[in-house]
Design an enzyme around this catalytic site. Structure first.
Site, PDB file in Angstrom:
ATOM      1  N   ARG A 208      55.936  66.128  46.202  1.00 56.39           N
ATOM      2  CA  ARG A 208      55.590  64.911  46.947  1.00 56.39           C
ATOM      3  C   ARG A 208      56.828  64.127  47.362  1.00 56.39           C
ATOM      4  NH1 ARG A 208      51.708  67.004  44.407  1.00 56.39           N
ATOM      5  NH2 ARG A 208      49.579  66.779  45.165  1.00 56.39           N
ATOM      6  N   ARG A 303      42.485  70.668  44.172  1.00 58.35           N
ATOM      7  CA  ARG A 303      41.404  70.862  45.135  1.00 58.35           C
ATOM      8  C   ARG A 303      40.371  71.892  44.643  1.00 58.35           C
ATOM      9  NH1 ARG A 303      42.014  73.550  51.079  1.00 58.35           N
ATOM     10  NH2 ARG A 303      39.887  73.143  51.766  1.00 58.35           N
ATOM     11  N   HIS A 375      48.656  82.998  55.468  1.00 61.90           N
ATOM     12  CA  HIS A 375      47.394  82.270  55.269  1.00 61.90           C
ATOM     13  C   HIS A 375      46.253  82.982  56.005  1.00 61.90           C
ATOM     14  CE1 HIS A 375      45.287  78.584  54.092  1.00 61.90           C
ATOM     15  NE2 HIS A 375      44.599  78.766  55.191  1.00 61.90           N
ATOM     16  N   PRO A 376      45.184  83.400  55.287  1.00 67.35           N
ATOM     17  CA  PRO A 376      44.139  84.211  55.933  1.00 67.35           C
ATOM     18  C   PRO A 376      43.398  83.436  57.031  1.00 67.35           C
ATOM     19  CG  PRO A 376      43.615  83.831  53.589  1.00 67.35           C
ATOM     20  CD  PRO A 376      44.917  83.168  53.862  1.00 67.35           C
ATOM     21  N   HIS A 405      34.408  85.886  53.539  1.00 70.12           N
ATOM     22  CA  HIS A 405      34.477  84.579  54.182  1.00 70.12           C
ATOM     23  C   HIS A 405      34.994  84.716  55.615  1.00 70.12           C
ATOM     24  CE1 HIS A 405      35.316  80.195  54.532  1.00 70.12           C
ATOM     25  NE2 HIS A 405      36.241  80.646  55.352  1.00 70.12           N
ATOM     26  N   GLU A 406      36.125  85.368  55.773  1.00 75.14           N
ATOM     27  CA  GLU A 406      36.720  85.490  57.113  1.00 75.14           C
ATOM     28  C   GLU A 406      35.806  86.285  58.040  1.00 75.14           C
ATOM     29  OE1 GLU A 406      39.119  83.663  57.922  1.00 75.14           O
ATOM     30  OE2 GLU A 406      39.707  83.056  55.913  1.00 75.14           O
ATOM     31  N   HIS A 409      33.331  84.203  59.839  1.00 74.16           N
ATOM     32  CA  HIS A 409      33.815  83.627  61.104  1.00 74.16           C
ATOM     33  C   HIS A 409      33.693  84.658  62.227  1.00 74.16           C
ATOM     34  CE1 HIS A 409      35.316  79.960  59.330  1.00 74.16           C
ATOM     35  NE2 HIS A 409      36.177  80.570  58.557  1.00 74.16           N
ATOM     36  N   HIS A 535      46.148  70.144  55.280  1.00 74.59           N
ATOM     37  CA  HIS A 535      45.161  69.692  56.262  1.00 74.59           C
ATOM     38  C   HIS A 535      45.427  68.276  56.751  1.00 74.59           C
ATOM     39  CE1 HIS A 535      43.393  72.815  53.789  1.00 74.59           C
ATOM     40  NE2 HIS A 535      42.630  73.122  54.802  1.00 74.59           N
TER      41      HIS A 535
HETATM   42 ZN   LIG Z   1      37.200  79.613  56.955  1.00 74.72          ZN
END
Ligand SMILES: [Zn+2]
Ligand SMILES: *[C@@H]1O[C@H](CO)[C@@H](O)[C@H](O)[C@H]1NC(C)=O
Ligand SMILES: *[C@@H]1O[C@H](CO)[C@@H](O)[C@H](O)[C@H]1NC(C)=O
Ligand SMILES: *[C@@H]1O[C@H](CO)[C@@H](O)[C@H](O)[C@H]1NC(C)=O
Ligand SMILES: *[C@@H]1O[C@H](CO)[C@@H](O)[C@H](O)[C@H]1NC(C)=O
Ligand SMILES: *[C@@H]1O[C@H](CO)[C@@H](O)[C@H](O)[C@H]1NC(C)=O
Ligand SMILES: *[C@@H]1O[C@H](CO)[C@@H](O)[C@H](O)[C@H]1NC(C)=O
Length: 645
Positions: A208, A303, A375-376, A405-406, A409, A535
């Site tokens: 940070r 997260r 990053h996928p 998951h991908e 999409h 993000h």
């Molecule tokens: Zn996604």
């Protein structure tokens, strides 16, 4: 560097001077301009727009792909130029769309007009200014100049933040430094595997200091500029614009209600996890009645809690909920994992990926020395045939789930590919994210693992069910307050509710009161912690993850019902059910052509987001947690902290 800045100032100045006088005349909503109310003209415009934007998107995405799978300066420049061309086109089209009075147009024409100009390529590297100037001269002579002026500075600010994030690292006493991900000694690996508290705390703080702090001035400017653009587009501020994408009247209130309704479940989970962390780290670090220190939750931000499953497993020693060793033993390869993912979708009668998918995708980290973005991500090339995934797959069950998951999409892309470009998108961003998660839920069930030979037999044991549900909750239920607070904080920042230099204080106030998590070390007015998450500095909203978590359980329940599943919902595996596949396809085919409640209704029969499917799914875990927390005398909730560990 300095030369670039000077040039930019000149460029921006040139824009403002060149078109200054037109500004006032061309403000959005200006009634002095006679607008076109001929619908045939609008339809013709939309046809042109849809064709041209898919052409430009295709061109830009090909170059963007080249950059992401081969990071070189030349590829960055090519990709940026294409992205600027598209941005210019989007902006020009957005303004052209405003020239119509759509009052009496069909609902569909109105909806399409409203979506014009929304599509942009992901943020590429900083463009060269000569390119900007050329574009400006060519295209921007007659549209809102102030908007372009703001866009140019904004791009630089985003690019500066992305550079700080991408090069962020933490250096240790021995002089070695760790980057965030992609290496064996990365910070992500550290947070996933280490229980060395002082080390975690040091990494948390340094990340940070090295990333959030230098971003602070940029982030503040970003907020101001985003607001200016939002006002030009007739929103009160950028938070309003972000929320408007969800097409819910009082989005803020609805989300607060969801937070409130799921809170009792979260509180039980929180109390249980805090006790386990206390057992691991002791009273010096974890206060059994206070918020949880943010550095102990398994990643840099607290997260996803998947990585602390080890420390919190309710019944150790049972059949593992992670069949990675079986996959390795059976000689799984990344390609086999993808083909199996594809087969999962096909078994439901959904679409197979085209052959080119395997030829063109990047499913492993290249060994030829190329630098790539690992990053996928799943890619739609907007030509109705080219779809790809980019991922540095390792043979593990986690990655097997990421593949499903991908591929969710990709399935969405393929199903809505016949629609006009403006509609080729998820019903809302939460929908796009929910599809693959939903599939992963079915894939993780013991029943499915048995079907694909990753476990020998399904063991019926209620204790094992609790293990399974806790694991599942760490990627879903436990993330709700986290995602909610990230955007709640931003909405307030965009509304200008925070006094100067109190943005970070306000963030931690929200974190403590709504998430029950505190900073492990004292924060100062120089710190700004939210953009130390990808993000936030990267300009992605977080409500997509909040809403997808609710939606995925709604979808799951409906598909299980369609597949004829009997018994507890968390044991449902709808693979092989074409009845379930048909229901899902009906939703996917709609893309963004209708407001999302229509798409939701198509699948679930409901028009609203509903938390009950999630609560039902986790009911056995909730009951178990209540008993366990009582047994251990765990306090539910937390009192405010006034100390740092
Ligand atoms: Zn996604
Ligand atoms: C701008 O927003 C206001 C208030 O929401 C609305 O009445 C007006 O029609 C909008 N103007 C345009 C051009 O969309
Ligand atoms: C990577 O991009 C460069 C251009 O910057 C090109 O010369 C090279 O062939 C590319 N490498 C691969 C493996 O595509
Ligand atoms: C829309 O239709 C109404 C009723 O027919 C009419 O009064 C109005 O002028 C029309 N508005 C436009 C912009 O064409
Ligand atoms: C971006 O960063 C560079 C290098 O630190 C700096 O000179 C420039 O002013 C920054 N751009 C903006 C728009 O603040
Ligand atoms: C959520 O709960 C808080 C605290 O109990 C309450 O003040 C607030 O009104 C609730 N919000 C909604 C939308 O129900
Ligand atoms: C967690 O699990 C991993 C692999 O499954 C193992 O290597 C590690 O030692 C475990 N950690 C703890 C704290 O149990």
């Amino acid at each position: 560097m300095r030369r670039v800045v000077l040039l930019c100032l000149l460029a921006c100045l040139a824009v403002v001077v060149a078109c200054g006088p037109k500004q006032q005349k061309r403000h959005v909503g200006d009634i002095r301009m006679k607008k076109n109310d001929n619908e045939a003209d609008a339809i013709a415009f939309l046809e042109r727009y849809n064709t041209e934007s898919s052409r430009l998107l295709n061109k830009g995405i090909i170059l963007d792909w080249a950059y992401n799978t081969n990071i070189t300066d030349a590829n960055a420049e090519a990709s940026t130029a294409a992205s600027l061309e598209l941005q210019a086109f989007s902006l020009a089209s957005f303004n052209e769309a405003l020239e119509f009075d759509s009052t009496n147009f069909s609902e569909d024409t109105q909806r399409q007009l409203k979506s014009v100009g929304a599509k942009q390529l992901p943020e590429a590297e900083q463009q060269t200014l000569s390119e900007v100037l050329t574009l400006l001269r060519g295209i921007f002579t007659n549209i809102l100049c102030i908007e372009m002026h703001v866009q140019i500075i904004l791009r630089q600010i985003l690019s500066n933040m992305s550079r700080i994030y991408g090069s962020g690292q933490v250096c240790w006493e021995d002089g070695q430094c760790s980057v965030l991900e992609g290496t064996e000694d990365s910070l992500s690996t550290l947070f996933a595997t280490s229980t060395d508290e002082p080390k975690l705390r040091y990494a948390w703080e340094q990340w940070r200091t090295n990333v959030g702090r230098p971003m602070k001035p940029y982030y503040e400017q970003y907020v101001e500029l985003k607001n200016q653009l939002a006002v030009i587009r007739n929103y009160t501020d950028y938070g309003h614009e972000m929320r408007s994408r969800y097409e819910i009247d009082d989005f803020e209130l609805s989300m607060e209600e969801i937070y409130n309704t799921t809170l009792p479940y979260y509180l039980e989970l929180h109390a249980y996890v805090r006790r386990k962390l206390y057992d691991t780290y002791g009273p010096e670090v974890v206060d059994l009645e206070g918020p949880i220190p943010a550095h102990l939750l398994g990643d840099m931000w607290g997260r996803f809690w998947n990585n602390i499953y080890n420390l919190t497993e309710p019944y150790p020693g049972l059949q593992s909920v992670d069949p990675t060793p079986q996959m390795v033993a059976q000689g799984y390869t990344p390609e086999r994992m993808f083909r199996q993912g594809d087969a999962f979708y096909q078994s439901m009668g959904l679409k197979a990926v085209p052959d080119t998918f395997y030829e063109l995708s990047m499913i492993e980290k290249p060994q030829d020395g190329r630098e790539v973005v690992c990053h996928p991500t799943a890619w739609d090339f907007f030509d109705g045939q080219d779809y790809r995934i980019k991922m540095c797959t390792v043979v593990s069950f986690d990655d097997f789930l990421v593949i499903h998951h991908e591929m969710g999409h990709i399935q969405y892309f393929m199903q809505y590919s016949d629609l006009p470009t403006v509609y080729r998108d998820g019903a809302n961003d939460g929908f796009h994210e929910a599809i693959g998660e939903l599939m992963s839920m079915a894939v993780s069930t013991p029943k499915h693992l048995e079907t694909i030979g990753l476990i020998d037999e399904v063991v019926e044991n209620p204790d094992l069910d609790i293990n399974f549900l806790l694991k599942t909750s760490f990627g879903s239920l436990s993330t709700l307050p986290f995602h909610y607070v990230m955007d709640l904080w931003r909405w307030r920042a965009f509304r200008g509710e925070y006094p100067d230099n109190q943005w970070n204080d306000e963030f931690w106030k929200l974190k403590e009161s709504l998430v029950g998590v505190k900073a492990p070390v004292e924060r100062t007015p120089e710190d700004l912690d939210p953009p130390a998450l990808f993000h936030i500095s990267g300009d992605y909203d977080m409500m997509r993850y909040f809403t997808r978590t609710i939606l995925q359980f709604q979808f799951f329940e409906s598909l299980c019902e369609a597949s004829g599943h009997q018994g507890p919902i968390y044991k449902c595996d709808f693979s092989g059910s074409t009845a379930a596949g048909d229901r899902l396809a009906a939703l996917l085919r709609m893309g963004r052509s209708k407001p999302w409640p229509d798409a939701l209704e198509e699948l679930t029969g409901q028009r609203e987001m509903d938390v009950n499917p999630l609560l039902n799914y986790f009911a056995p875990l909730y009951n178990w947690l209540q008993t366990e927390n009582k047994r251990l005398n765990n306090k539910i909730g937390w009192k405010p902290s006034n100390s740092f560990a």
